[in-house]
Write a protein that holds these residues in place. Structure first.
Motif, short mmCIF file in Angstrom:
data_model
loop_
_atom_site.label_atom_id
_atom_site.label_comp_id
_atom_site.label_asym_id
_atom_site.label_seq_id
_atom_site.Cartn_x
_atom_site.Cartn_y
_atom_site.Cartn_z
N ARG A 1 -7.06 0.17 -5.11
CA ARG A 1 -6.87 0.07 -3.66
C ARG A 1 -6.07 -1.18 -3.26
NH1 ARG A 1 -12.82 1.79 -1.15
NH2 ARG A 1 -12.97 3.80 -2.25
N HIS A 2 -5.26 -1.66 -4.16
CA HIS A 2 -4.53 -2.88 -3.84
C HIS A 2 -3.26 -2.96 -4.70
CE1 HIS A 2 -3.72 -6.97 -2.62
NE2 HIS A 2 -3.70 -7.37 -3.90
N ASN B 1 0.87 -1.18 0.00
CA ASN B 1 0.00 0.00 0.00
C ASN B 1 0.90 1.23 0.00
OD1 ASN B 1 -1.56 2.27 1.35
ND2 ASN B 1 -3.19 0.76 1.09
#
Length: 292
Positions: A58-59, A22
């Motif tokens: 988001r990954h 992240n």
């Protein structure tokens, strides 16, 4: 084929991003913006000519080459941190480096450092030792203690103590000592840099130093004490240092009265007008209390 060197900052960013998977979390850890983290990764990938991450909404996911690369990068960064810490001490703002003569450091100061830790647990210490004053300029230190007469031209000095010297012998030899004149049979142990101590001691007792007798010349008080404990002879040492080592089971004892010593312990003050860190002032004040 790669040209040039890999930017270490990019590698640190890559390792953090690979651990968190992240960019946002990596940016928080590194104190960077998310944009900077993303730029570092893109720059590294461009340099290597291979993608290290698969970017999803988001990954993040490491590519196969990224998975193969990260263990080596992580180990290399850990090795750099280990070597840096071992040579220079932990990288902490509360770390101060203290230098003292090796015998003062070993016999007197080090046993007292737990007392400092109890009083100031937030301050970390790095203790380095010097045998000769001439070697005291080999690295930067925050606090320096010297033993001498206070006549150093490179810095101002503050006397911390008046010192005395005492003769010591092993417990086995002590049974045969009836007076100071018994030391004249030797062997006499001289500490380099303080070769005048035995003649000074004998003169204070109204005795002359024999011209020919067994003698040793040792470079530290610590080594001289070890030789005394092994029944190797008699030494004169700074009373402050020997008191810290004498216990009910010590292998040597003080075997005669003290006499005044011509040298003292001094706290060095650099000529620079730069303000001292609060941790340095705390340790120097603690030192003054210990010596008093």
């Amino acid at each position: 084929m790669l040209d040039g060197k890999i930017n270490l900052i990019w590698l640190r960013t890559f390792e953090a991003a690979a651990r968190h998977l992240n960019f946002t979390d990596a940016s928080v850890e590194l104190g960077l913006t998310q944009t900077a983290v993303s730029l570092h990764i893109r720059s590294l990938e461009s340099k290597l000519g291979r993608k290290l991450f698969l970017r999803r909404a988001r990954h993040l996911k490491l590519t196969e080459i990224g998975q193969a690369y990260v263990p080596t990068v992580r180990q290399a960064l850990a090795d750099i941190n280990l070597v840096t810490t071992s040579l220079f001490g932990p990288m902490t703002t509360n770390m101060i480096t203290v230098r003292a003569p090796i015998s003062t450091s070993t016999l007197w100061l080090a046993p007292r450092l737990p007392l400092f830790r109890q009083e100031f647990p937030e301050i970390d210490l790095r203790l380095v030792s010097s045998i000769w004053t001439e070697s005291a300029h080999q690295e930067d230190v925050d606090v320096e203690i010297r033993l001498g007469r206070g006549d150093w031209p490179d810095a101002q000095s503050e006397k911390l103590s008046d010192e005395s010297i005492v003769p010591i012998c092993s417990r086995a030899h002590y049974k045969t000592i009836t007076g100071v004149e018994d030391f004249l049979r030797g062997p006499l142990i001289h500490i380099l840099g303080h070769e005048g101590n035995w003649p000074q001691y004998f003169a204070a007792q109204g005795l002359s130093t024999p011209v020919h007798m067994p003698q040793y010349y040792i470079d530290t008080t610590t080594a001289a004490m070890a030789l005394v404990a092994a029944n190797g002879g008699f030494a004169t040492v700074i009373e402050r240092l020997v008191h810290s080592r004498i216990t009910g089971t010590a292998e040597f004892v003080i075997a005669g009265p003290p006499i005044s010593f011509s040298q003292s312990h001094y706290l060095m003050h650099p000529t620079s007008k730069q303000a001292k860190h609060p941790e340095v002032e705390i340790f120097e004040n603690w030192l003054r209390r210990q010596f008093s």
